[in-house]
Motif scaffolding. Structure first.
Motif, PDB file in Angstrom:
ATOM      1  N   GLN A   1       0.826  -1.205   0.000  1.00 40.47           N
ATOM      2  CA  GLN A   1       0.000   0.000   0.000  1.00 40.47           C
ATOM      3  C   GLN A   1       0.861   1.256   0.000  1.00 40.47           C
ATOM      4  OE1 GLN A   1      -3.081  -0.243   2.892  1.00 40.47           O
ATOM      5  NE2 GLN A   1      -4.090   1.652   2.239  1.00 40.47           N
TER       6      GLN A   1
ATOM      7  N   ALA B   1       0.972   4.124  -2.946  1.00 47.18           N
ATOM      8  CA  ALA B   1       0.823   5.560  -2.697  1.00 47.18           C
ATOM      9  C   ALA B   1       1.956   6.352  -3.336  1.00 47.18           C
ATOM     10  CB  ALA B   1       0.773   5.828  -1.194  1.00 47.18           C
TER      11      ALA B   1
ATOM     12  N   TYR C   1      -6.217   4.901  -5.345  1.00 49.28           N
ATOM     13  CA  TYR C   1      -5.610   4.513  -4.073  1.00 49.28           C
ATOM     14  C   TYR C   1      -6.663   3.987  -3.104  1.00 49.28           C
ATOM     15  CZ  TYR C   1      -3.124   4.809   0.342  1.00 49.28           C
ATOM     16  OH  TYR C   1      -2.562   4.505   1.554  1.00 49.28           O
TER      17      TYR C   1
END
Length: 206
Positions: free
Chosen positions: A35, A39, A176
């Motif tokens: 993650q 980002a 996202y």
């Protein structure tokens, strides 16, 4: 009673706090690292894409509105029209607002076929009945607006470029969020699987 407040983060600590998912620690999971890298990748992609998308959208919009302005200039023309009634008075005569105000009134004009017609036109305030004003007609002789001006073409193009520029970070944020939700669902499924293996060892037989 005095409550202790946590210390404010130092400026040098902010990058580490923002990228905490990428820091190496025993509690970090692969999903956290994934993650975090998502980002970082999206942020880099957004920063690179914003100027490109803005320029391309602005140029495309400018070509579109320039072509529309040329088409309007070729198919629209102004004819004189006579006011059939007095235009309303502005509540603040002589003000800057009054200078820009327009009121819709009924007018009479002759179309390209020579027919006497009535329609509605936007005129300055306080014009008396019988005054002559220009009315723009389209190719079919119907009342319409004037052709786009160069300033309007520029403003419309800038507006499209701004919308395109704002859509890039919004799109990145949406991607996202979707990726985060999928990772979260995968984590929850993994926890369920792990608990299914661990639970029997914590269950006390009667």
């Amino acid at each position: 009673m005095v409550r202790a407040e946590p210390p404010e983060p130092e400026p040098d600590d902010l990058p580490r706090l923002l990228l905490w998912r990428l820091r190496s620690n025993p509690l970090r999971r692969r999903a956290d690292a994934a993650q975090g890298w998502i980002a970082v990748g999206l942020a880099a992609g957004v920063l690179a894409a914003v100027p490109v998308v803005t320029v391309l959208a602005g140029k495309a919009a400018h070509r579109h509105y320039e072509e529309r302005a040329r088409h309007q200039a070729a198919t629209r023309h102004a004819v004189p029209a006579v006011l059939l009634r007095d235009a309303p008075r502005h509540p603040e005569p002589g003000s800057d607002e009054a200078a820009k105000a327009l009121y819709t009134v009924q007018v009479r004009f002759t179309d390209p076929r020579g027919h006497l017609r009535t329609g509605r036109a936007d005129v300055p305030p306080s014009l008396p009945a019988g005054s002559t004003v220009p009315v723009w007609l389209d190719a079919g002789g119907e009342p319409t607006g004037p052709p786009l001006t160069p300033e309007q073409v520029r403003n419309h193009s800038l507006g499209c470029a701004l919308v395109a520029a704002l859509s890039v970070p919004l799109g990145g944020a949406a991607v996202y969020r979707v990726a985060g939700r999928r990772i979260e669902r995968r984590n929850l499924a993994g926890w369920d699987t792990a608990w299914a293996r661990t639970a029997p060892g914590w269950t006390i037989s009667p």
